[in-house]
Write a protein that holds these residues in place. Structure first.
Motif, PDB file in Angstrom:
ATOM      1  N   VAL A 151     -17.162  62.181  30.092  1.00 25.51           N
ATOM      2  CA  VAL A 151     -18.555  62.486  29.197  1.00 25.51           C
ATOM      3  C   VAL A 151     -19.400  62.722  29.871  1.00 25.51           C
ATOM      4  CG1 VAL A 151     -19.617  61.443  27.372  1.00 25.51           C
ATOM      5  CG2 VAL A 151     -17.175  60.747  27.626  1.00 25.51           C
ATOM      6  N   LEU A 152     -20.045  63.761  29.613  1.00 28.20           N
ATOM      7  CA  LEU A 152     -21.430  64.228  30.045  1.00 28.20           C
ATOM      8  C   LEU A 152     -22.541  64.055  29.126  1.00 28.20           C
ATOM      9  CD1 LEU A 152     -22.956  65.715  32.336  1.00 28.20           C
ATOM     10  CD2 LEU A 152     -22.296  67.854  31.414  1.00 28.20           C
TER      11      LEU A 152
ATOM     12  N   ASN B 172     -22.189  52.265  35.365  1.00 30.18           N
ATOM     13  CA  ASN B 172     -21.204  51.335  35.724  1.00 30.18           C
ATOM     14  C   ASN B 172     -20.222  51.670  34.566  1.00 30.18           C
ATOM     15  OD1 ASN B 172     -22.227  49.984  37.362  1.00 30.18           O
ATOM     16  ND2 ASN B 172     -23.196  48.420  36.057  1.00 30.18           N
ATOM     17  N   ILE B 173     -20.158  53.004  33.909  1.00 30.84           N
ATOM     18  CA  ILE B 173     -18.871  53.163  33.087  1.00 30.84           C
ATOM     19  C   ILE B 173     -18.453  54.601  33.914  1.00 30.84           C
ATOM     20  CG2 ILE B 173     -18.225  54.028  30.947  1.00 30.84           C
ATOM     21  CD1 ILE B 173     -20.879  52.975  29.686  1.00 30.84           C
ATOM     22  N   PRO B 174     -16.945  54.251  34.100  1.00 29.68           N
ATOM     23  CA  PRO B 174     -16.292  55.076  34.823  1.00 29.68           C
ATOM     24  C   PRO B 174     -16.174  56.720  33.899  1.00 29.68           C
ATOM     25  CG  PRO B 174     -15.036  53.255  34.708  1.00 29.68           C
ATOM     26  CD  PRO B 174     -16.058  53.012  34.071  1.00 29.68           C
ATOM     27  N   TYR B 175     -16.423  57.769  34.807  1.00 27.52           N
ATOM     28  CA  TYR B 175     -16.479  59.290  34.168  1.00 27.52           C
ATOM     29  C   TYR B 175     -17.570  59.554  33.124  1.00 27.52           C
ATOM     30  CZ  TYR B 175     -11.688  58.551  36.469  1.00 27.52           C
ATOM     31  OH  TYR B 175     -10.824  58.143  37.508  1.00 27.52           O
TER      32      TYR B 175
ATOM     33  N   GLY C 234     -15.934  70.500  33.794  1.00 32.01           N
ATOM     34  CA  GLY C 234     -15.053  69.175  34.233  1.00 32.01           C
ATOM     35  C   GLY C 234     -15.146  67.913  33.284  1.00 32.01           C
ATOM     36  N   SER C 235     -15.844  68.297  32.008  1.00 35.19           N
ATOM     37  CA  SER C 235     -16.195  67.105  31.286  1.00 35.19           C
ATOM     38  C   SER C 235     -15.088  67.409  29.918  1.00 35.19           C
ATOM     39  CB  SER C 235     -17.545  67.203  30.567  1.00 35.19           C
ATOM     40  OG  SER C 235     -18.269  67.019  31.546  1.00 35.19           O
ATOM     41  N   ASP C 236     -14.562  66.370  29.353  1.00 33.41           N
ATOM     42  CA  ASP C 236     -13.906  66.278  28.212  1.00 33.41           C
ATOM     43  C   ASP C 236     -14.617  66.498  26.901  1.00 33.41           C
ATOM     44  OD1 ASP C 236     -11.241  65.939  29.216  1.00 33.41           O
ATOM     45  OD2 ASP C 236     -11.536  63.706  29.702  1.00 33.41           O
ATOM     46  N   TYR C 237     -15.764  65.736  26.960  1.00 35.93           N
ATOM     47  CA  TYR C 237     -17.045  65.951  26.003  1.00 35.93           C
ATOM     48  C   TYR C 237     -17.999  65.936  26.634  1.00 35.93           C
ATOM     49  CZ  TYR C 237     -13.277  64.376  22.619  1.00 35.93           C
ATOM     50  OH  TYR C 237     -12.247  64.264  21.624  1.00 35.93           O
ATOM     51  N   VAL C 238     -18.866  66.607  25.812  1.00 35.74           N
ATOM     52  CA  VAL C 238     -20.429  66.764  26.217  1.00 35.74           C
ATOM     53  C   VAL C 238     -21.182  66.329  24.925  1.00 35.74           C
ATOM     54  CG1 VAL C 238     -22.243  68.519  27.135  1.00 35.74           C
ATOM     55  CG2 VAL C 238     -19.879  68.718  27.982  1.00 35.74           C
ATOM     56  N   VAL C 239     -22.211  65.491  25.274  1.00 38.96           N
ATOM     57  CA  VAL C 239     -23.228  64.847  24.260  1.00 38.96           C
ATOM     58  C   VAL C 239     -24.404  65.274  24.439  1.00 38.96           C
ATOM     59  CG1 VAL C 239     -23.769  62.829  23.139  1.00 38.96           C
ATOM     60  CG2 VAL C 239     -21.615  63.042  23.886  1.00 38.96           C
TER      61      VAL C 239
END
Length: 200
Positions: free
Chosen positions: A145-146, A162-165, A181-186
């Motif tokens: 997630v980005l 501290n949250i992976p990815y 490279g992101s599954d989701y972009v917020v």
């Protein structure tokens, strides 16, 4: 066109930026160029002429089989390297216009695949990892997630580290590799407006 804003009214945006055609070849070129630009290029080897040691001929020219000069020759263990690698730049030139078109193309594809989420804000007053985890669950995003903000607060960076990815980027640091490279972009509404202003 309009982008759905979670918990608020839709945001009107440019079709050119968030609804254009996906140009795979251009996106690939820009991503490769961006990654190449990050290479250190510091590999260095010693050629025959740069090796330390004597240049004395260690045996006579004839009568001893193969003819050799000194032990610094590449054919010997510990000798110099033929065509030795030297520090160099791996940078590839990409036109500014092409770079912007590629970013627009990626954003449009993310929007079409419903992998682009827009929010009013991240709403984190304190740097709590648990609060960020709850926020991501509320947005129904997972994997890589980005988070993109125009002016991300320190609380957002600290809550996400501290949250992976999960990565946080300012609009000015937005790049094609992070997007691809992101599954989701917020993104926040302010970030969307800033990006639209940049790419329009």
């Amino acid at each position: 066109m309009e982008l759905n804003v979670i918990g608020a009214k839709p945001l009107s945006v440019s079709d050119e930026v968030f609804g254009g055609e996906y140009k795979q070849a251009l996106v690939h070129q820009v991503v490769v160029a961006y990654q190449a630009g990050g290479r250190a290029g510091t590999k260095a080897q010693l050629s025959r002429g740069e090796m330390s040691g004597t240049t004395k001929k260690f045996k006579k020219q004839k009568g001893g089989g193969a003819r050799h000069g000194d032990y610094r020759a590449p054919i010997f263990v510990g000798g110099g390297v033929t065509f030795a690698a030297k520090p160099r730049s791996f940078e590839q030139k990409v036109n500014r216009k092409s770079y912007r078109v590629a970013i627009r193309s990626i954003l449009a594809e993310l929007n079409r695949a419903d992998r682009l989420k827009v929010v009013e804000g991240f709403g984190l007053d304190s740097p709590k990892t648990s609060a960020m985890v709850a926020k991501l669950a509320e947005l129904q995003v997972s994997g890589r997630v980005l988070l993109v903000s125009e002016d991300a607060t320190e609380s957002v960076f600290l809550a996400a580290r501290n949250i992976p990815y999960v990565h946080v980027l300012d609009v000015l640091a937005l790049n094609p590799v992070s997007l691809v490279g992101s599954d989701y972009v917020v993104m926040t509404v302010d970030a969307v407006k800033k990006i639209e202003e940049w790419l329009a």
